[in-house]
Design a protein around this motif. Structure first.
Motif, PDB file in Angstrom:
ATOM      1  N   SER A 119      71.544  92.404 -19.275  1.00  0.00           N
ATOM      2  CA  SER A 119      73.042  92.001 -19.078  1.00  0.00           C
ATOM      3  C   SER A 119      73.438  91.477 -17.418  1.00  0.00           C
ATOM      4  N   GLN A 120      72.775  92.191 -16.859  1.00  0.00           N
ATOM      5  CA  GLN A 120      73.016  92.099 -15.354  1.00  0.00           C
ATOM      6  C   GLN A 120      72.412  90.615 -14.974  1.00  0.00           C
ATOM      7  N   ALA A 121      71.340  90.433 -15.505  1.00  0.00           N
ATOM      8  CA  ALA A 121      70.749  88.901 -15.353  1.00  0.00           C
ATOM      9  C   ALA A 121      71.293  87.665 -15.825  1.00  0.00           C
ATOM     10  N   GLU A 122      71.830  88.124 -16.982  1.00  0.00           N
ATOM     11  CA  GLU A 122      72.530  87.119 -17.793  1.00  0.00           C
ATOM     12  C   GLU A 122      74.076  86.855 -17.178  1.00  0.00           C
ATOM     13  N   ASN A 123      74.582  87.716 -16.698  1.00  0.00           N
ATOM     14  CA  ASN A 123      75.819  87.371 -15.778  1.00  0.00           C
ATOM     15  C   ASN A 123      75.583  86.798 -14.615  1.00  0.00           C
ATOM     16  N   VAL A 124      74.412  87.115 -13.941  1.00  0.00           N
ATOM     17  CA  VAL A 124      73.845  86.468 -12.699  1.00  0.00           C
ATOM     18  C   VAL A 124      73.870  84.967 -13.010  1.00  0.00           C
ATOM     19  N   ARG A 125      72.871  84.903 -13.902  1.00  0.00           N
ATOM     20  CA  ARG A 125      72.550  83.399 -14.371  1.00  0.00           C
ATOM     21  C   ARG A 125      73.849  82.587 -14.708  1.00  0.00           C
ATOM     22  N   ARG A 126      74.859  83.150 -15.401  1.00  0.00           N
ATOM     23  CA  ARG A 126      75.967  82.437 -15.847  1.00  0.00           C
ATOM     24  C   ARG A 126      76.779  82.042 -14.644  1.00  0.00           C
ATOM     25  N   MET A 127      76.984  82.917 -13.661  1.00  0.00           N
ATOM     26  CA  MET A 127      77.578  82.794 -12.423  1.00  0.00           C
ATOM     27  C   MET A 127      76.913  81.557 -11.511  1.00  0.00           C
ATOM     28  N   LEU A 128      75.600  81.624 -11.578  1.00  0.00           N
ATOM     29  CA  LEU A 128      74.686  80.677 -10.794  1.00  0.00           C
ATOM     30  C   LEU A 128      75.093  79.350 -11.521  1.00  0.00           C
ATOM     31  N   VAL A 129      75.073  79.064 -12.696  1.00  0.00           N
ATOM     32  CA  VAL A 129      75.085  77.823 -13.388  1.00  0.00           C
ATOM     33  C   VAL A 129      76.533  77.227 -13.194  1.00  0.00           C
ATOM     34  N   ALA A 130      77.776  78.279 -13.139  1.00  0.00           N
ATOM     35  CA  ALA A 130      79.163  77.836 -12.856  1.00  0.00           C
ATOM     36  C   ALA A 130      79.095  77.392 -11.278  1.00  0.00           C
ATOM     37  N   ILE A 131      78.437  78.152 -10.779  1.00  0.00           N
ATOM     38  CA  ILE A 131      78.518  77.576  -9.145  1.00  0.00           C
ATOM     39  C   ILE A 131      78.044  76.167  -8.818  1.00  0.00           C
ATOM     40  N   ALA A 132      76.854  76.029  -9.409  1.00  0.00           N
ATOM     41  CA  ALA A 132      76.162  74.555  -9.592  1.00  0.00           C
ATOM     42  C   ALA A 132      77.228  73.506 -10.050  1.00  0.00           C
ATOM     43  N   SER A 133      77.986  73.975 -11.225  1.00  0.00           N
ATOM     44  CA  SER A 133      78.781  72.923 -11.594  1.00  0.00           C
ATOM     45  C   SER A 133      80.260  72.711 -10.771  1.00  0.00           C
ATOM     46  N   ASP A 134      80.704  73.786  -9.926  1.00  0.00           N
ATOM     47  CA  ASP A 134      81.906  73.772  -9.230  1.00  0.00           C
ATOM     48  C   ASP A 134      81.883  74.920  -8.143  1.00  0.00           C
ATOM     49  N   ILE A 135      81.538  74.544  -6.787  1.00  0.00           N
ATOM     50  CA  ILE A 135      81.452  75.693  -5.837  1.00  0.00           C
ATOM     51  C   ILE A 135      82.568  76.419  -5.686  1.00  0.00           C
ATOM     52  N   ARG A 136      83.865  76.015  -6.048  1.00  0.00           N
ATOM     53  CA  ARG A 136      84.796  76.919  -6.029  1.00  0.00           C
ATOM     54  C   ARG A 136      84.802  78.164  -6.893  1.00  0.00           C
ATOM     55  N   VAL A 137      84.004  78.134  -7.837  1.00  0.00           N
ATOM     56  CA  VAL A 137      83.530  79.508  -8.553  1.00  0.00           C
ATOM     57  C   VAL A 137      83.087  80.423  -7.422  1.00  0.00           C
ATOM     58  N   LEU A 138      82.216  80.374  -6.712  1.00  0.00           N
ATOM     59  CA  LEU A 138      81.421  81.039  -5.805  1.00  0.00           C
ATOM     60  C   LEU A 138      82.770  81.421  -4.720  1.00  0.00           C
ATOM     61  N   LEU A 139      83.377  80.473  -4.314  1.00  0.00           N
ATOM     62  CA  LEU A 139      84.333  80.799  -3.085  1.00  0.00           C
ATOM     63  C   LEU A 139      85.361  82.264  -3.694  1.00  0.00           C
ATOM     64  N   VAL A 140      86.072  81.942  -5.190  1.00  0.00           N
ATOM     65  CA  VAL A 140      86.602  82.867  -5.697  1.00  0.00           C
ATOM     66  C   VAL A 140      86.054  84.193  -5.871  1.00  0.00           C
ATOM     67  N   CYS A 141      84.811  84.268  -6.229  1.00  0.00           N
ATOM     68  CA  CYS A 141      83.970  85.427  -6.591  1.00  0.00           C
ATOM     69  C   CYS A 141      83.787  86.330  -5.163  1.00  0.00           C
ATOM     70  N   LEU A 142      83.474  85.417  -4.031  1.00  0.00           N
ATOM     71  CA  LEU A 142      83.372  86.070  -2.742  1.00  0.00           C
ATOM     72  C   LEU A 142      84.471  86.599  -2.246  1.00  0.00           C
ATOM     73  N   VAL A 143      85.484  85.996  -2.363  1.00  0.00           N
ATOM     74  CA  VAL A 143      86.960  86.380  -1.892  1.00  0.00           C
ATOM     75  C   VAL A 143      87.436  87.768  -2.634  1.00  0.00           C
ATOM     76  N   ASP A 144      87.112  87.605  -3.928  1.00  0.00           N
ATOM     77  CA  ASP A 144      87.433  88.954  -4.788  1.00  0.00           C
ATOM     78  C   ASP A 144      86.458  89.998  -4.389  1.00  0.00           C
ATOM     79  N   ARG A 145      85.308  89.806  -4.232  1.00  0.00           N
ATOM     80  CA  ARG A 145      84.421  90.895  -4.000  1.00  0.00           C
ATOM     81  C   ARG A 145      84.708  91.293  -2.617  1.00  0.00           C
TER      82      ARG A 145
END
Length: 534
Positions: A119-145
């Motif tokens: 489950s953890q691996a799939e969530n990380v995989r999904r996030m990385l794929v989303a980040i590659a599509s739009d870097i803003r996904v990562l920015l929101v995740c980082l600030v949220d964390r």
């Protein structure tokens, strides 16, 4: 970093209005209505209303001067997972781009896997794929964390450790990839506090006890630096001295196996000047007055890091015989060093992504592409950790491109960092013009030329040499394909031999269609599956 905003969007609108158009700011009210509807009565784990947490994330993104879609995504980041909103409705209300960012930040609960690791691996995989599509996904995740980290004391110990581990291994390295240094340091120190509470408390106490003494030393050293520069006719824009963050001190204690009182460079100094020429001039003046440690001189101006960081670093034996680290850079370099991609944010007023940011985003896309074929959850997560490890070696191609690698990396790691095909056909390497073995450990500043041959392919013993997840993944993929081809060849040979006894062949079975019945009886999807089984 928490702002603990009031439960209305006025503060957020004030921050956004400082740099965004009125039409963009007006969209905040619409998003606020959706957030209030989706999170009515819900609490954040800290005990605060969830809408307050959502506002904190959005305010942080606005303070960093990000575009309106980043801000709204921060405000709406919980509406799918916690608010139960369908992505289709979000898309209808705010458009495809914003809906895509919010969906990318959404972790999936109760995935259909029989293990927490999968489950953890799939969530990380999904996030990385989303980040590659739009870097803003990562920015929101980082600030949220980062908003969550100071509040972990509200959670059970087991959950604190899980979040801290993920922050240390995934989020902090990703913040570093974006060049947002203050965010990386914040995530590391908060994670350190929960992963090693005793060590954190000990270092924190000792640093506090020496604060007054250290501040006097910082002030006196800044005065001395200013005086020696003035004597040479150089006037810096500013000189700053700051204590190193706790986790970096802890790493030094562990790596060098020394007590904290033996860590002399607990303070780093930064000299900001107007031009690149002055950067090197100041470096010469510093070295003329204090003896440098040759192994600690690093020129990231001539060879910038992948996250666009530029500066000249040196460690010298400074006043009182203490080792001090000094970083020298221009004002623009300092902005990039502190804010990373936020220094010149690309998503404003329809601007195109700059060349440097495009290179950075391409590196993240390359990371996702490398990991795409890794199916085993443990291998995938190990590869992610290995690929995101902080680089300690900066080796250079003959064309001047810098490749960042972990300590202990060999020419094979370098080859795969250039391109997967270069790695797959690497037969040798020249380092600084000299032939070296593939087991040679690269050093910062090495100029590496990879020698290739079409007949050369990866060996299994390469796995014992490489340090990067990228190289390890590519080697394993090649070996698996090679083993599969051998299995298929052997299976075809066995089938042909056995079918010959019945006066038929595989080709005849395929041509007549009888192969479909055989595959069904053997519960195989493809002919390849059947041959591999044989």
């Amino acid at each position: 970093m928490p702002y603990f905003a009031q439960d209305n969007p006025e503060r957020l609108k004030q921050i956004a209005a400082e740099y965004l158009h009125d039409a963009d700011v007006a969209r905040i009210d619409k998003a606020w209505e959706v957030v209030c509807e989706a999170h009515r009565g819900q609490k954040h784990f800290s005990g605060e209303p969830y809408v307050v947490h959502a506002l904190d994330v959005a305010c942080a993104l606005a303070t960093m001067r990000f575009d309106i879609n980043s801000i709204l995504a921060g405000l709406l980041h919980g509406v799918i997972k916690r608010g139960g909103m369908k992505i289709e409705r979000l898309r209808d209300l705010f458009g495809d781009t914003l809906a895509g960012i919010v969906a990318g930040t959404t972790k999936i609960e109760n995935l259909p896997y029989n293990s927490k690791l999968a489950s953890q691996a799939e969530n990380v995989r999904r996030m990385l794929v989303a980040i590659a599509s739009d870097i803003r996904v990562l920015l929101v995740c980082l600030v949220d964390r980062l908003q969550d980290m100071p509040l972990l004391e509200k959670l059970p110990r087991e959950r604190q450790v899980e979040i801290a581990q993920e922050s240390m291994e995934l989020y902090a390295p990703l913040a570093s990839r974006l060049g947002i240094d203050w965010m990386k340091r914040g995530l590391e120190d908060f994670a350190f506090q929960y992963l090693h509470p005793d060590e954190y408390a000990d270092i924190n106490l000792k640093m506090d006890d020496s604060l007054a003494e250290r501040q006097i030393y910082v002030n006196e050293t800044i005065t001395t630096i200013r005086e020696i520069l003035a004597a040479a006719g150089v006037t810096p824009l500013r000189i700053v001295g700051r204590p190193k963050h706790l986790y970096s001190i802890y790493k030094k204690l562990v790596a060098q196996k020394i007590p904290i009182d033996k860590v002399y460079d607990k303070v780093a100094f930064r000299i900001i000047v107007e031009t690149i020429r002055e950067c090197y001039e100041v470096l010469g003046i510093i070295h003329a007055n204090w003896k440098p440690l040759q192994s600690r001189i690093k020129d990231f101006i001539a060879t910038p890091k992948a996250n666009n960081y530029q500066s000249v670093h040196t460690t010298v034996i400074g006043p009182g015989g203490h080792f001090i680290e000094i970083q020298i850079r221009t004002q623009e370099m300092d902005e990039v060093a502190r804010e990373g991609v936020a220094a010149h944010w690309a998503y404003k007023d329809g601007q195109k992504v700059g060349e440097k940011d495009a290179r950075l985003f391409k590196e993240l896309e390359k990371l996702v592409a490398t990991l795409k074929e890794v199916e085993d959850p443990k291998e995938f997560l190990d590869s992610v950790r290995s690929e995101l490890v902080y680089p300690e070696i900066y080796a250079i191609t003959p064309g001047g491109a810098v490749k960042e690698l972990p300590a202990g990396s060999c020419p094979i790691d370098f080859a795969y960092a250039v391109h997967s095909e270069v790695g797959n056909h690497c037969k040798g390497a020249k380092v600084n013009g000299q032939i070296v073995t593939l087991s040679y450990q690269l050093q910062s500043g090495d100029i590496v030329e990879i020698l290739t041959a079409a007949s050369q392919t990866p060996h299994r013993d390469w796995l014992d040499l490489v340090k990067t997840g990228r190289a390890r993944t590519q080697i394993r993929n090649w070996l698996r394909r090679e083993e599969k081809e051998k299995s298929l060849g052997l299976g075809r040979e066995i089938c042909d031999r056995e079918l010959k006894k019945y006066n038929t062949t595989l080709k005849k079975l395929i041509r007549t269609g009888h192969i479909r019945h055989l595959l069904k009886e053997l519960r195989c999807v493809t002919l390849g599956d059947m041959l591999a089984k044989v």
